[in-house]
Design an enzyme around this catalytic site. Structure first.
Site, short mmCIF file in Angstrom:
data_model
loop_
_atom_site.label_atom_id
_atom_site.label_comp_id
_atom_site.label_asym_id
_atom_site.label_seq_id
_atom_site.Cartn_x
_atom_site.Cartn_y
_atom_site.Cartn_z
N ASP A 152 3.10 5.43 -12.27
CA ASP A 152 4.14 5.71 -11.29
C ASP A 152 4.16 4.64 -10.20
OD1 ASP A 152 4.30 8.01 -12.77
OD2 ASP A 152 3.97 9.39 -11.10
N HIS B 89 -1.14 4.81 -11.32
CA HIS B 89 -0.12 4.16 -10.51
C HIS B 89 -0.28 2.65 -10.59
CE1 HIS B 89 -0.62 8.22 -8.83
NE2 HIS B 89 0.64 8.13 -8.42
#
Length: 544
Positions: A9, A155
């Site tokens: 992400d 991430h």
């Protein structure tokens, strides 16, 4: 082989996304990147690199705000702006992971309106905290570790609330997870593929679990096709799906279904053939309408080509009736009869012109004779005789001889051979299980096991060779005959070795091997290969 999804992400990030991509490329692994649309606009080359690497791109956000703090109108604007930004880069995501994974009822309505599937995770690295890679790996292990269906959250960018200043440990963790997945026999995949794979595994398990009951009390396997529809198996030969994966993937799907339940595999074989033929032969308006109905789910098609014998009724013929054309007469070996929604019928003529291919809906004007098919194998394939009672013809597809058009006719034949391969798997696995349980120390049983796996290796080799030929676009006619002849030979070698080594026990007790043998022998008998091999041999000699 199971699969896991590594997901990232808050990117793309000009420093850290390339590092993650390099590690994925080094280990030839796929992942999913849920991108921040603003960052994607600022880094179009990185987005292109993600796509070029074979990775899935999902939508994360335009503004990184919790959905619990947004109204439905604001969420609609968020989705509109974000998806428009990604569309400008040539991206049309199918999946959405919201900031912090926060979802509301409004989120779900907005996602549905935009055709997005919401996707979360079940393994959290907590890399935003700045933990070291070893500590993050321990966290993932504590949550269940890497196993089939694991979805790992990481991430590749620094998002709001992060306590770290870089993603160095995430890059290291990615390498460790990929190595661990490979050691465990797990394949890293995009999250959409993983979700579809989970549904497929569930569908195949349901098919295998119901196969014995369907063999004892045959009927159309409606539940099986509902499960296959949910796993998107029924659209495997729609062009957009077919062209997105190598043909080996399609054949592996057909093979696995046939291994789970040969009768279901037999009907699926015809359905996939019909779907492909509609796309290549139907007029545009009909093609689009039929593909739309298939995409809605649940619609099952057939292909019926066998004419009745001399004492089984007049063969099906096209008859002009008023302003339309109807079908009158009989067909035999109509797999799925009484269960399929519509079928393509090969209709001959009395003047010797090539047969036409027509589409009809299977309503009350298609009469199913369930007393005709009494085979010992493929009992739930519902391969009955049908009588057409002035059944309206929806459309005539293509030109005379359409069913024999190449390369599609050979592709049909090769897909059928993939179904045989699945039935070989069922017989081989059943025989090996029986031998391991009852006669593992017997040298003759060990010899049989070796012969069975050698024959299965022949099947694998021919499927691999043929798949390369299809993808390369070479002429398939001779190869399709040779492929089927050799898979037929290997199938019979498996059955012969199994029967000789296992003895009568699995057959007289109705064990899985008994059903596998009956199914495979019945299917192989429906195809006369020697005349085709004679034709192939004649062409070979002519060319020398």
């Amino acid at each position: 082989m199971g699969a896991v999804a590594l997901t990232f992400d808050d990117g793309p990030d000009p420093v850290w996304t390339p590092r993650v991509l390099a590690e994925l490329d080094r280990q030839q692994a796929a992942a999913t990147f849920f991108v921040d649309a603003k960052r994607a606009l600022a880094c179009p080359d990185l987005v292109a690199a993600i796509v070029a690497g074979g990775h899935e791109v999902g939508f994360h956000c335009f503004d990184h705000v919790r959905h619990s703090e947004r109204s439905e109108a604001e969420l609609t604007e968020e989705a509109d702006r974000g998806l428009a930004a990604l569309a400008s880069l040539g991206l049309r995501p199918a999946v959405w992971r919201t900031p912090w994974g926060v979802e509301t009822e409004a989120t779900r309505r907005v996602a549905a309106a935009h055709g997005l599937e919401l996707r979360g995770w079940n393994r959290d690295s907590h890399d935003w905290r700045g933990d070291g890679c070893e500590q993050m790996l321990e966290t993932i292990e504590a949550e269940g570790g890497l196993n089939d269906g694991a979805v790992v959250l990481m991430h590749d960018g620094i998002g709001p609330g992060a306590r770290r200043t870089d993603c160095e440990e995430t890059v290291k963790l990615t390498a460790m997870l990929l190595t661990g997945a490979g050691a465990s026999g797990l394949r890293p995949a995009g999250i959409s593929e993983l979700a579809a794979g989970v549904e497929l595994e569930q569908a195949l398990a349901a098919l295998a679990g119901a196969a014995a009951d369907l063999d004892r009390e045959p009927r159309f396997p409606a539940e099986a096709f509902a499960a296959l529809s949910g796993a998107e198996v029924l659209v495997a030969t729609v062009g957009a799906v077919r062209d997105s994966v190598p043909v080996a993937g399609e054949w592996e799907l057909v093979r696995r279904v046939a291994a789970a339940d040969a009768s279901v595999g037999r009907i699926l074989d015809g359905h996939l053939n019909a779907v492909e033929r509609l796309e290549v032969a139907a007029e545009p308006a009909l093609r689009e309408a039929e593909l739309a109905r298939l995409e809605e789910g649940g619609r099952v098609l057939g292909v019926w080509g066998a004419d009745p014998g001399p004492d089984e009724g007049p063969p099906a013929r096209l008859v002009q009736a008023g302003a339309g054309v109807v079908l009158r007469g009989a067909k035999t070996f109509c797999s799925g009869a009484g269960g399929v929604d519509a079928t393509l019928v090969m209709v001959g003529s009395d003047d010797g012109t090539p047969p036409r291919l027509v589409l009809v809906e299977c309503d009350e004007r298609v009469e199913v004779d369930r007393g005709w098919y009494r085979a010992a194998g493929l009992r739930a394939s519902e391969s009955h005789r049908v009588r057409f009672r002035d059944t309206p013809v929806v459309a005539i597809l293509g030109e005379p001889g359409e069913l024999g058009r190449e390369p599609w006719f050979s592709r049909d034949a090769m897909r059928t051979a993939a179904s045989w391969a699945g039935m070989v798997d069922a017989a081989a696995d059943a025989a090996l299980a029986d031998l391991a349980a009852r006669r593992a120390e017997d040298p003759l049983a060990q010899l049989a096991a070796g012969r069975i796996e050698a024959a299965r290796g022949t099947v694998d080799a021919w499927l691999a060779r043929a798949a390369k030929a299809v993808d390369a676009g070479v002429e398939l006619r001779q190869l399709s005959v040779q492929m089927r002849v050799e898979i037929d030979r290997a199938a019979k070698a498996v059955l012969e070795a199994a029967a000789a080594a296992c003895g009568s026990h699995p057959f007289v007790t109705g064990a899985r091997l008994d059903r596998a043998r009956r199914d495979l022998e019945t299917f192989l008998l429906q195809h006369r290969l020697d005349p085709l091999l004679v034709q192939t041999g004649a062409k070979i000699l002519e060319g020398r």
